[in-house]
Every structure is written in structure tokens, then in C-alpha cells.
Design a protein around this motif. Structure first.
Motif, mmCIF file in Angstrom:
data_model
loop_
_atom_site.group_PDB
_atom_site.id
_atom_site.type_symbol
_atom_site.label_atom_id
_atom_site.label_comp_id
_atom_site.label_asym_id
_atom_site.label_seq_id
_atom_site.Cartn_x
_atom_site.Cartn_y
_atom_site.Cartn_z
ATOM 1 N N GLU A 99 7.878 6.492 6.029
ATOM 2 C CA GLU A 99 7.086 5.839 4.972
ATOM 3 C C GLU A 99 7.424 4.355 4.870
ATOM 4 O O GLU A 99 6.529 3.518 4.702
ATOM 5 C CB GLU A 99 7.327 6.546 3.636
ATOM 6 C CG GLU A 99 6.780 7.950 3.584
ATOM 7 C CD GLU A 99 7.262 8.753 2.381
ATOM 8 O OE1 GLU A 99 7.961 8.201 1.503
ATOM 9 O OE2 GLU A 99 6.937 9.954 2.330
ATOM 10 N N ILE A 100 8.689 4.003 4.953
ATOM 11 C CA ILE A 100 9.106 2.598 4.881
ATOM 12 C C ILE A 100 8.566 1.822 6.075
ATOM 13 O O ILE A 100 8.044 0.709 5.933
ATOM 14 C CB ILE A 100 10.644 2.487 4.793
ATOM 15 C CG1 ILE A 100 11.117 2.999 3.426
ATOM 16 C CG2 ILE A 100 11.118 1.055 5.029
ATOM 17 C CD1 ILE A 100 12.617 3.207 3.324
ATOM 18 N N THR B 152 2.577 0.501 14.855
ATOM 19 C CA THR B 152 3.938 0.115 15.232
ATOM 20 C C THR B 152 4.260 0.618 16.639
ATOM 21 O O THR B 152 4.060 1.781 16.954
ATOM 22 C CB THR B 152 4.962 0.709 14.244
ATOM 23 O OG1 THR B 152 4.654 0.247 12.930
ATOM 24 C CG2 THR B 152 6.380 0.313 14.598
ATOM 25 N N GLU C 12 11.349 9.643 4.780
ATOM 26 C CA GLU C 12 11.254 8.410 4.007
ATOM 27 C C GLU C 12 11.349 7.185 4.914
ATOM 28 O O GLU C 12 10.741 6.155 4.622
ATOM 29 C CB GLU C 12 12.350 8.366 2.940
ATOM 30 C CG GLU C 12 12.194 9.443 1.875
ATOM 31 C CD GLU C 12 13.418 9.556 0.992
ATOM 32 O OE1 GLU C 12 13.313 9.167 -0.187
ATOM 33 O OE2 GLU C 12 14.464 10.021 1.484
ATOM 34 N N GLN D 284 5.942 2.449 7.838
ATOM 35 C CA GLN D 284 4.503 2.271 7.654
ATOM 36 C C GLN D 284 4.208 1.209 6.599
ATOM 37 O O GLN D 284 3.340 0.359 6.794
ATOM 38 C CB GLN D 284 3.854 3.598 7.265
ATOM 39 C CG GLN D 284 3.869 4.612 8.389
ATOM 40 C CD GLN D 284 3.411 5.987 7.953
ATOM 41 O OE1 GLN D 284 3.631 6.400 6.818
ATOM 42 N NE2 GLN D 284 2.792 6.716 8.870
ATOM 43 N N LYS D 285 4.918 1.250 5.493
ATOM 44 C CA LYS D 285 4.697 0.297 4.403
ATOM 45 C C LYS D 285 4.991 -1.138 4.839
ATOM 46 O O LYS D 285 4.285 -2.073 4.467
ATOM 47 C CB LYS D 285 5.578 0.678 3.212
ATOM 48 C CG LYS D 285 5.311 -0.102 1.956
ATOM 49 C CD LYS D 285 6.166 0.437 0.820
ATOM 50 C CE LYS D 285 5.810 -0.228 -0.479
ATOM 51 N NZ LYS D 285 6.595 0.313 -1.602
ATOM 52 N N LEU D 286 6.037 -1.319 5.642
ATOM 53 C CA LEU D 286 6.402 -2.655 6.123
ATOM 54 C C LEU D 286 5.459 -3.164 7.211
ATOM 55 O O LEU D 286 5.466 -4.347 7.518
ATOM 56 C CB LEU D 286 7.833 -2.649 6.672
ATOM 57 C CG LEU D 286 8.951 -2.441 5.659
ATOM 58 C CD1 LEU D 286 10.291 -2.247 6.369
ATOM 59 C CD2 LEU D 286 9.025 -3.615 4.692
ATOM 60 N N ALA D 287 4.667 -2.274 7.783
ATOM 61 C CA ALA D 287 3.761 -2.620 8.879
ATOM 62 C C ALA D 287 4.521 -3.339 9.997
ATOM 63 O O ALA D 287 4.155 -4.431 10.437
ATOM 64 C CB ALA D 287 2.586 -3.466 8.377
#
Length: 189
Positions: free
Chosen positions: A131-132, A157, A128, A134-137
């Protein structure tokens, strides 16, 4: 820029702090050199504890380990304060258990770490975390766990590995001391 940081063993020296507490609790005097030579995250072996005993000791000691006088790594606090002063976004992403999230955030603020509510993520498994991130870029993410960083190989990143005795086999940009951080991110840009 958007920076992400793990907390335990990346910003704060949690395992060394726990090792000292184990010495006290168990009436031992095992030197720090033994701790620094450990090739795994778990710290129970030098104390003669089995896996089960080690897990039990850790679980029963979590509150004391997390919320007493665990020191940050030299330069970590100042580096994050400088990044915040420069206007960078700072995110904290930790897999500490959910029941400790609110107190962890409060403890970090009390230590002086610059934290915004919407930039603090806690209580998840390592997958998880990925995933965070990646989502926050995020532009840059720093962690001590190779399993998290190696999973980020396909994202933009920049990952930096906080040097620990248990991650020596990994070939990633490595942060040995926090006074190197600004130089590393400039070099790797």
C-alpha cells in the motif's frame, strides 16, 4: 526518480550476519556455504533448531542482530549515496517491528545511508508495504521477498528482486550485486 528499498537482505546482509551470530551463540562452526544453500528465509534448521526454537532464538536475538555490525551489501551504500547526490528521492520501506523503527533509522544514518524523516517507513506487515509503495507512486522498488514484489504486478512501479537463495523460483528482474543496479534501471526503463 523515486526509488524505494527494503532494508533487511536487500541493502544489508542481515541473515548472514544473524547466521554468524547463531554460530557464536550456539558454539557451532557451520560454514557459510550451508547458509547460502538455504531455500527459505529462516536460518535455524542448520543449527538443529525446531521452528519454535528458531523463532524464539530470533526474537531473543533481534536487538543484537539489528544493531551490531551487520554489513551492507557491497556497493549498496555507495549506490544510494550516488542516487541522493543526483537528486533522486529515496524511500526506505521495512517491515521491522515497530519498537525498532527509531533505532533502525538512527543505525542506518550512522552507517551513511541518506535518509529523510518523511522517507522512512517502518513497522508494517508486507501487505502494508505494498500500500505504501502504491501510495508513493515509486518508479522503482527493490526487495528480497517475492510475496511483496509479486503483489505489485498491477502497478507502474518497476520491481527488482534482490537475489537470495530463497527467491530463486521467481522470474523478476534480479539484482545479484549492487554494482549492477544503475545498469538494470537503465535497461528496464
Amino acid at each position: 526518480m523515486k526509488f524505494g528499498f527494503d532494508i533487511d537482505d536487500t541493502l544489508i546482509n542481515l541473515r548472514a550476519h544473524a547466521f554468524s551470530l547463531y554460530n557464536q551463540k550456539l558454539g557451532k562452526n557451520i560454514p557459510q556455504e550451508v547458509f547460502q544453500a538455504l531455500q527459505r528465509v529462516e536460518i535455524h534448521e542448520p543449527f538443529g533448531l525446531t521452528e519454535t526454537e528458531g523463532a524464539t532464538m530470533w526474537n531473543h536475538s533481534m536487538e543484537e542482530i539489528y544493531f551490531t555490525d551487520c554489513p551492507s551489501f557491497e556497493g549498496a551504500l555507495e549506490t544510494l549515496q550516488l542516487l541522493a547526490q543526483q537528486g533522486h528521492e529515496i524511500y526506505y520501506i521495512t517491515s521491522r517491528p515497530k519498537q525498532y523503527c527509531a533505532r533502525t533509522r538512527e543505525w542506518m544514518v550512522a552507517q551513511g545511508f541518506p535518509i529523510k524523516d518523511s522517507h522512512f517507513f517502518c513497522g508494517m506487515q508486507d501487505i502494508e508495504k505494498v500500500e505504501i509503495i502504491q501510495k508513493l507512486a515509486l518508479d522503482v522498488y527493490v526487495d528480497d521477498k517475492p510475496a511483496v514484489l509479486e503483489t505489485l504486478g498491477n502497478v507502474a512501479t518497476k520491481v527488482i528482486l534482490k537475489n537470495q537463495s530463497y527467491n530463486q523460483q521467481v522470474n523478476l528482474p534480479r539484482l545479484n550485486h549492487w554494482n549492477e543496479f544503475l545498469k538494470i534501471i537503465r535497461v528496464n526503463e
